[in-house]
Design a protein around this motif. Structure first.
Motif, PDB file in Angstrom:
ATOM      1  N   ARG A  94     -32.484 -22.565  23.442  1.00 12.83           N
ATOM      2  CA  ARG A  94     -32.053 -21.639  22.717  1.00 12.83           C
ATOM      3  C   ARG A  94     -32.924 -20.165  22.407  1.00 12.83           C
ATOM      4  N   ILE A  95     -32.275 -19.066  22.816  1.00 11.29           N
ATOM      5  CA  ILE A  95     -32.869 -18.124  22.797  1.00 11.29           C
ATOM      6  C   ILE A  95     -32.059 -17.090  21.686  1.00 11.29           C
ATOM      7  N   ARG A 117     -46.199 -11.874  31.323  1.00  8.09           N
ATOM      8  CA  ARG A 117     -45.149 -12.361  32.048  1.00  8.09           C
ATOM      9  C   ARG A 117     -43.940 -12.618  31.153  1.00  8.09           C
ATOM     10  N   ARG A 118     -43.617 -11.792  30.176  1.00  5.73           N
ATOM     11  CA  ARG A 118     -42.429 -11.876  29.175  1.00  5.73           C
ATOM     12  C   ARG A 118     -41.641 -10.618  29.534  1.00  5.73           C
ATOM     13  N   HIS A 125     -42.368 -14.974  22.758  1.00  4.77           N
ATOM     14  CA  HIS A 125     -42.083 -16.558  22.685  1.00  4.77           C
ATOM     15  C   HIS A 125     -42.223 -16.932  21.291  1.00  4.77           C
ATOM     16  N   GLY A 126     -41.233 -17.630  20.803  1.00  2.00           N
ATOM     17  CA  GLY A 126     -41.169 -18.189  19.534  1.00  2.00           C
ATOM     18  C   GLY A 126     -41.034 -16.929  18.386  1.00  2.00           C
ATOM     19  N   GLY A 127     -40.359 -16.067  18.879  1.00  2.00           N
ATOM     20  CA  GLY A 127     -40.320 -14.762  18.088  1.00  2.00           C
ATOM     21  C   GLY A 127     -39.020 -14.747  16.980  1.00  2.00           C
ATOM     22  N   ASP A 185     -37.237 -18.496  21.550  1.00  2.00           N
ATOM     23  CA  ASP A 185     -37.785 -16.982  22.215  1.00  2.00           C
ATOM     24  C   ASP A 185     -36.857 -15.991  21.826  1.00  2.00           C
ATOM     25  N   TYR A 186     -36.985 -15.007  21.628  1.00  2.00           N
ATOM     26  CA  TYR A 186     -36.298 -13.632  21.458  1.00  2.00           C
ATOM     27  C   TYR A 186     -36.355 -12.430  21.943  1.00  2.00           C
ATOM     28  N   VAL A 187     -35.190 -12.138  22.464  1.00  2.00           N
ATOM     29  CA  VAL A 187     -35.345 -10.789  23.453  1.00  2.00           C
ATOM     30  C   VAL A 187     -35.537  -9.735  22.485  1.00  2.00           C
TER      31      VAL A 187
END
Length: 133
Positions: free
Chosen positions: A89-90, A32-33, A51-53, A58-60
Motif C-alpha cells: 500500500r502506498i 534510490r527513492r 519510505h514509511g512517510g 510509502d508516500y509519494v
C-alpha cells in the motif's frame, strides 16, 4: 516516447531547472527513492517518495513535470512505473484545489483515504489517496 528510470546524480542540474519544491533532490537520488522521465534523452519529470512517510507506508511526496512537457502523459507514466519499484500500500496527497493533480490521481487508480484540514494555507484540505501495488 517516454522512458522511465531511477534518478541519478547527473540528473540534478536538469531537475533544478523545473523543480517547484525547495531544496535539492540529492537525498532522494542517493537513497534510490526517485524515478525520472526522459523524452529524447532529456529529463522532463520526476516522482519521489518517502519510505514509511504516511502512517508507516510509502508516500509519494513529489511529482513534477517540466511545464513544456505537461499534458503528454509524463506524470501518468511515472505513476504507473511505481509498480516496478514499490510494493504494498502506498499513499499520495494533493490540495483540494489542485485540479490537475486530482485529475491525475483519480485517473490512475488511487482510492480516497481521507483528508486533513490545517496542513495547507487558508484552510484548504489536503486530500489523501491510497493504492495497492
Amino acid at each position: 516516447m517516454v522512458a522511465i528510470r531511477r534518478g541519478e546524480p547527473r540528473d540534478l542540474p536538469r531537475l533544478m531547472e523545473f523543480d517547484s519544491f525547495s531544496g535539492d533532490r540529492i537525498n532522494e537520488i542517493v537513497e534510490r527513492r526517485m524515478l525520472v522521465a526522459e523524452v529524447n534523452a532529456t529529463v522532463v519529470g520526476y516522482l519521489a517518495w518517502q519510505h514509511g512517510g504516511c502512517i508507516g507506508k510509502d508516500y509519494v511526496n513529489k511529482l513534477v513535470v517540466d511545464d513544456d512537457y505537461r499534458r503528454r502523459g509524463i506524470a501518468q507514466a511515472l505513476v504507473h512505473a511505481l509498480s516496478t519499484t514499490l510494493t504494498g500500500r502506498i499513499y499520495i496527497s494533493s490540495g483540494a484545489a489542485n485540479v490537475p493533480a486530482l485529475s491525475l490521481i483519480n485517473g490512475t487508480g488511487w482510492i480516497a483515504a481521507g483528508q486533513i484540514v490545517g496542513l495547507l494555507p487558508q484552510g484548504e484540505p489536503e486530500l489523501f489517496f491510497r493504492r495497492d501495488l
